[in-house]
Design a protein around this motif. Structure first.
Motif, PDB file in Angstrom:
ATOM      1  N   ALA A  86       7.833  -7.397  13.683  1.00  0.00           N
ATOM      2  CA  ALA A  86       8.557  -8.095  14.751  1.00  0.00           C
ATOM      3  C   ALA A  86       9.046  -7.117  15.807  1.00  0.00           C
ATOM      4  CB  ALA A  86       9.726  -8.873  14.156  1.00  0.00           C
ATOM      5  N   ALA A  87       9.509  -5.934  15.376  1.00  0.00           N
ATOM      6  CA  ALA A  87      10.001  -4.934  16.319  1.00  0.00           C
ATOM      7  C   ALA A  87       8.869  -4.437  17.220  1.00  0.00           C
ATOM      8  CB  ALA A  87      10.629  -3.769  15.561  1.00  0.00           C
ATOM      9  N   VAL A  88       7.725  -4.104  16.618  1.00  0.00           N
ATOM     10  CA  VAL A  88       6.589  -3.600  17.401  1.00  0.00           C
ATOM     11  C   VAL A  88       6.094  -4.666  18.372  1.00  0.00           C
ATOM     12  CG1 VAL A  88       4.177  -2.846  17.249  1.00  0.00           C
ATOM     13  CG2 VAL A  88       5.880  -1.905  15.682  1.00  0.00           C
ATOM     14  N   ASP A  89       5.993  -5.901  17.899  1.00  0.00           N
ATOM     15  CA  ASP A  89       5.472  -6.974  18.750  1.00  0.00           C
ATOM     16  C   ASP A  89       6.446  -7.401  19.837  1.00  0.00           C
ATOM     17  OD1 ASP A  89       3.178  -6.902  17.284  1.00  0.00           O
ATOM     18  OD2 ASP A  89       3.603  -8.691  16.088  1.00  0.00           O
ATOM     19  N   ASP A  93      11.780   2.111  12.533  1.00  0.00           N
ATOM     20  CA  ASP A  93      11.781   2.986  11.364  1.00  0.00           C
ATOM     21  C   ASP A  93      10.599   2.606  10.464  1.00  0.00           C
ATOM     22  OD1 ASP A  93      12.211   4.436   9.066  1.00  0.00           O
ATOM     23  OD2 ASP A  93      14.338   3.967   8.928  1.00  0.00           O
ATOM     24  N   PRO A  94       9.667   3.549  10.185  1.00  0.00           N
ATOM     25  CA  PRO A  94       8.515   3.220   9.339  1.00  0.00           C
ATOM     26  C   PRO A  94       8.902   2.762   7.939  1.00  0.00           C
ATOM     27  CG  PRO A  94       8.160   5.298  10.499  1.00  0.00           C
ATOM     28  CD  PRO A  94       9.599   4.922  10.703  1.00  0.00           C
ATOM     29  N   GLY A  95      10.132   3.089   7.515  1.00  0.00           N
ATOM     30  CA  GLY A  95      10.585   2.690   6.190  1.00  0.00           C
ATOM     31  C   GLY A  95      11.140   1.279   6.141  1.00  0.00           C
ATOM     32  N   ALA A  96      11.196   0.597   7.271  1.00  0.00           N
ATOM     33  CA  ALA A  96      11.717  -0.772   7.316  1.00  0.00           C
ATOM     34  C   ALA A  96      10.731  -1.732   6.655  1.00  0.00           C
ATOM     35  CB  ALA A  96      11.962  -1.184   8.763  1.00  0.00           C
ATOM     36  N   PRO A  97      11.208  -2.918   6.218  1.00  0.00           N
ATOM     37  CA  PRO A  97      10.278  -3.920   5.674  1.00  0.00           C
ATOM     38  C   PRO A  97       9.181  -4.261   6.677  1.00  0.00           C
ATOM     39  CG  PRO A  97      12.553  -4.544   5.243  1.00  0.00           C
ATOM     40  CD  PRO A  97      12.602  -3.365   6.170  1.00  0.00           C
ATOM     41  N   ARG A  98       8.018  -4.574   6.158  1.00  0.00           N
ATOM     42  CA  ARG A  98       6.855  -4.798   7.016  1.00  0.00           C
ATOM     43  C   ARG A  98       7.101  -5.914   8.030  1.00  0.00           C
ATOM     44  NH1 ARG A  98       0.624  -5.524   4.886  1.00  0.00           N
ATOM     45  NH2 ARG A  98      -0.320  -6.074   6.887  1.00  0.00           N
ATOM     46  N   VAL A 105       4.134   4.140  11.221  1.00  0.00           N
ATOM     47  CA  VAL A 105       4.362   2.726  11.539  1.00  0.00           C
ATOM     48  C   VAL A 105       3.088   1.921  11.288  1.00  0.00           C
ATOM     49  CG1 VAL A 105       4.819   1.094  13.424  1.00  0.00           C
ATOM     50  CG2 VAL A 105       6.220   3.142  13.200  1.00  0.00           C
ATOM     51  N   ALA A 106       1.938   2.456  11.721  1.00  0.00           N
ATOM     52  CA  ALA A 106       0.673   1.760  11.528  1.00  0.00           C
ATOM     53  C   ALA A 106       0.363   1.582  10.041  1.00  0.00           C
ATOM     54  CB  ALA A 106      -0.456   2.526  12.218  1.00  0.00           C
ATOM     55  N   GLU A 107       0.704   2.580   9.224  1.00  0.00           N
ATOM     56  CA  GLU A 107       0.499   2.465   7.782  1.00  0.00           C
ATOM     57  C   GLU A 107       1.327   1.314   7.214  1.00  0.00           C
ATOM     58  OE1 GLU A 107      -1.401   4.001   5.616  1.00  0.00           O
ATOM     59  OE2 GLU A 107      -2.221   5.692   6.749  1.00  0.00           O
ATOM     60  N   THR A 108       2.596   1.222   7.632  1.00  0.00           N
ATOM     61  CA  THR A 108       3.459   0.146   7.153  1.00  0.00           C
ATOM     62  C   THR A 108       2.945  -1.214   7.597  1.00  0.00           C
ATOM     63  OG1 THR A 108       5.383   1.623   7.205  1.00  0.00           O
ATOM     64  CG2 THR A 108       5.836  -0.733   7.135  1.00  0.00           C
ATOM     65  N   LEU A 109       2.405  -1.284   8.807  1.00  0.00           N
ATOM     66  CA  LEU A 109       1.887  -2.543   9.333  1.00  0.00           C
ATOM     67  C   LEU A 109       0.563  -2.949   8.684  1.00  0.00           C
ATOM     68  CD1 LEU A 109       2.559  -2.108  13.169  1.00  0.00           C
ATOM     69  CD2 LEU A 109       3.938  -3.355  11.506  1.00  0.00           C
ATOM     70  N   GLY A 110      -0.035  -2.038   7.920  1.00  0.00           N
ATOM     71  CA  GLY A 110      -1.309  -2.344   7.284  1.00  0.00           C
ATOM     72  C   GLY A 110      -2.499  -2.165   8.187  1.00  0.00           C
ATOM     73  N   ALA A 111      -2.347  -1.399   9.267  1.00  0.00           N
ATOM     74  CA  ALA A 111      -3.447  -1.148  10.208  1.00  0.00           C
ATOM     75  C   ALA A 111      -3.480   0.336  10.548  1.00  0.00           C
ATOM     76  CB  ALA A 111      -3.267  -1.987  11.472  1.00  0.00           C
ATOM     77  N   PRO A 112      -3.769   1.197   9.566  1.00  0.00           N
ATOM     78  CA  PRO A 112      -3.719   2.642   9.798  1.00  0.00           C
ATOM     79  C   PRO A 112      -4.779   3.119  10.778  1.00  0.00           C
ATOM     80  CG  PRO A 112      -4.725   2.167   7.679  1.00  0.00           C
ATOM     81  CD  PRO A 112      -4.193   0.867   8.196  1.00  0.00           C
ATOM     82  N   ALA A 113      -4.455   4.205  11.469  1.00  0.00           N
ATOM     83  CA  ALA A 113      -5.407   4.806  12.409  1.00  0.00           C
ATOM     84  C   ALA A 113      -6.573   5.409  11.635  1.00  0.00           C
ATOM     85  CB  ALA A 113      -4.711   5.882  13.235  1.00  0.00           C
TER      86      ALA A 113
END
Length: 357
Positions: free
Chosen positions: A268-271, A258-263, A55-63
């Motif tokens: 929006a889901a995470v927030d 789902d990490p495969g969802a559009p960014r 999920v973090a990779e998709t959001l552009g903020a990887p661990a």
């Protein structure tokens, strides 16, 4: 299994993505969650088995943490040595050098089956003899959701006491190990002790066996680590967690992680789930960098640390803190405001700056 439990499991599967396999919640992640019980975001995503790293990779903020492949392989090789020849080295470190131990087969279909076999093996351990459970599977109820936990080993002593053995690849040098690494291992082991206490209270020893390489060799050595403090903290913090179904009930319809969802949709889901960010999250949560960015964008004092956030009381933004420090002194000022104003005055005096009022 109750209808309510079925419904919750189906809801968590929908949040994860129906075709996405769950990522198991291990003791390390559970210890980190217990250290931050106010974070609903982590509690929900961990309970749903969401791959927070993806999920973090998709959001552009990887661990920016994790174990290298080399360290992972070295750890597996060291554990194999400790457990070779019927766990002879482990028995030696437990104080039973030369003894023979029963090592029951814990294989079964699915996690529920393995957990049942573990309970059976603990119940049927031969009195007066050693029994070693290699990678048993324990269960723990966390905020209304069942979590499966897999310690490296659990030893049943001849007197019936249970000892958790944690095998780590970091060294014990000159009789001591890195305090931070030992602390992390102790918090992790405390979760296993808590799970064993849920089976039979009082049977598990509160001093766990930490097995590590000696100095710069691959020779196993061990030390007993008292985890009573970590056990009490973990038990108290887990009890404070909001139940998972209560968190899930507040989400908008159709929320999916789902990490495969559009960014945009995933963001929006995470927030939509409240987080409780603190700088300590950077060491053990895959979503920490995303949460930090959100905290900074909101001008939140959360980014300054839990201790300072607690001291500031009703002042929740950096802007309000700066404004309070520059406000004129009043006798009935909030204690946090008065302390800030006093600190600003002392700073001005120390730097010979003109007073702000």
């Amino acid at each position: 299994m109750s209808t309510t439990h079925h419904t919750l499991r189906e809801q968590l599967a929908a949040l994860r993505g129906q075709d996405t396999p769950p990522r198991p919640l291990d003791a390390r992640a559970l210890a980190a969650l217990a250290a931050n019980p106010g974070c609903r975001r982590r509690a929900l995503l961990d309970a749903a088995g969401v791959d927070k790293g993806a999920v973090a990779e998709t959001l552009g903020a990887p661990a920016r943490f994790g174990q290298s492949r080399f360290a992972f392989s070295r750890g597996h090789a060291f554990e194999a040595r400790v457990k070779a020849d019927g766990c002879a080295e482990l028995l030696r470190l437990l104080g039973a050098d030369g003894a023979h131990a029963e090592v029951p087969d814990l294989a079964a279909a699915g996690p529920e089956g393995r957990a049942a076999r573990t309970r059976l093996a603990l119940d049927q351990a031969t009195p007066g003899a050693w029994t070693l459970l290699d990678h048993p599977l324990l269960t723990l109820d966390v905020a209304g959701s069942t979590v499966f936990l897999e310690p490296d080993a659990v030893a049943v002593a001849p007197d019936g006491a249970w000892t958790v053995a944690e095998i780590k690849s970091f060294p014990i040098l000159d009789g001591g190990a890195d305090a931070m690494k030992v602390g992390a291992a102790a918090r992790q082991a405390a979760v296993y002790v808590l799970a064993l206490d849920a089976l039979t209270p009082g049977r598990a020893r509160t001093d766990v066996l930490l097995v590590c390489p000696k100095d710069f060799s691959n020779l196993p050595t061990a030390e007993r680590v008292d985890v009573r403090k970590q056990l009490a903290v973990t038990r108290r913090q887990l009890a404070r967690l909001t139940r998972i179904e209560e968190i899930a009930a507040t989400l908008p319809d159709g929320t999916c992680f789902d990490p495969g969802a559009p960014r945009e949709a995933l963001t929006a889901a995470v927030d939509s789930v409240p987080a409780a960010y603190a700088p300590e999250c950077l060491a053990d949560c895959e979503l920490a960098y995303h949460c930090r960015d959100r905290s900074r964008a909101a001008d939140s004092v959360d980014a300054l640390g839990r201790g300072l956030r607690s001291d500031l009381g009703a002042l929740t933004t950096v802007g309000s803190v700066l404004a309070a420090s520059a406000a004129p002194f009043t006798p009935d000022a909030d204690p946090a405001v008065a302390a800030l104003r006093r600190a600003a005055r002392l700073r001005a005096e120390a730097l010979a700056l003109p007073p702000t009022s």
